[in-house]
Write a protein that holds these residues in place. Sequence first.
Motif, short mmCIF file in Angstrom:
data_model
loop_
_atom_site.label_atom_id
_atom_site.label_comp_id
_atom_site.label_asym_id
_atom_site.label_seq_id
_atom_site.Cartn_x
_atom_site.Cartn_y
_atom_site.Cartn_z
N THR A 9 0.84 -1.20 0.00
CA THR A 9 0.00 0.00 0.00
C THR A 9 0.88 1.25 0.00
OG1 THR A 9 -0.15 -0.10 2.41
CG2 THR A 9 -1.97 -1.09 1.16
N PRO A 10 1.56 1.51 -1.13
CA PRO A 10 2.41 2.70 -1.19
C PRO A 10 1.61 3.96 -0.94
CG PRO A 10 2.05 1.85 -3.38
CD PRO A 10 1.44 0.86 -2.43
N GLU A 11 2.28 4.93 -0.38
CA GLU A 11 1.62 6.20 -0.07
C GLU A 11 1.29 6.97 -1.35
OE1 GLU A 11 2.42 10.27 2.51
OE2 GLU A 11 4.03 8.81 2.25
N VAL A 12 0.05 7.40 -1.47
CA VAL A 12 -0.37 8.22 -2.61
C VAL A 12 -0.07 9.67 -2.23
CG1 VAL A 12 -2.29 8.92 -4.09
CG2 VAL A 12 -2.19 6.57 -3.18
N LEU A 13 0.88 10.26 -2.93
CA LEU A 13 1.29 11.63 -2.62
C LEU A 13 0.39 12.67 -3.27
CD1 LEU A 13 5.16 11.32 -2.86
CD2 LEU A 13 3.73 11.30 -0.80
N GLY A 14 -0.19 12.32 -4.38
CA GLY A 14 -1.10 13.28 -4.99
C GLY A 14 -1.25 13.11 -6.48
N ARG A 15 -2.00 13.99 -7.03
CA ARG A 15 -2.36 14.00 -8.44
C ARG A 15 -1.31 14.76 -9.24
NH1 ARG A 15 -8.25 16.12 -9.37
NH2 ARG A 15 -8.53 14.19 -8.24
N VAL A 16 -0.89 14.16 -10.33
CA VAL A 16 0.02 14.83 -11.26
C VAL A 16 -0.81 15.20 -12.48
CG1 VAL A 16 2.12 14.63 -12.62
CG2 VAL A 16 1.97 13.48 -10.41
N MET A 17 -0.99 16.51 -12.66
CA MET A 17 -1.81 17.00 -13.76
C MET A 17 -0.97 17.05 -15.03
SD MET A 17 -4.65 17.44 -12.20
CE MET A 17 -5.59 18.34 -13.40
#
Length: 191
Positions: free
Chosen positions: A181-189
């Motif tokens: 369950t790797p950490e989701v750092l965020g959205r890359v637009m």
Amino acid sequence: MPRLLAVIAMLAVLVPGTARADQSLDGPLERLRAGGHVLMLRHALAPGTGDPAGFRLDDCTTQRTLDAAGRDQARAIGKALRAAGITRAAVFSSQWCRCLETAELLGLGPVTELPALNSFFGPNRDRRSARMTALRAFLAERPVDGPPVVLVTHQVNVTALTGDFVRSGEGRLLRLDGTDTPEVLGRVMLE
């Protein structure tokens, strides 16, 4: 050139509220370049939804594929990544033609087919659990200090792993941590 700069600027933005601060690195591309991170991308523009009746994995003519805009989008994403210093990556792709073509057009190195990234949309819904288990095991095996990893897959796969809907050519940045369950750092637009 202005288009490329706009793509780079959009690529380097994490949507507020979706990422945790990392004091040692300024943005997602710096994190990806430093290694130990994954950019999980939805394939570039391929008009339509799902695949036509008669879909066959071994025959691109039976699949929904990239159009000219999608090929341009994939090339632009690769160009933006290279301009940010990410010239090589471990690139893995779904076996669907639209994903393989996106991955190849990125120009970041050889593309390895990874069945765990295959779609489970529509008639493939019963494969969701097995595919996600295989993908999580794959991510747990990646070294936390290894080279950048790019995964090219489908909207349903990204959503299942991150809980987020993605548009064509959009991605999520993950931090590898040795677990499934790797950490989701965020959205890359990307657009």
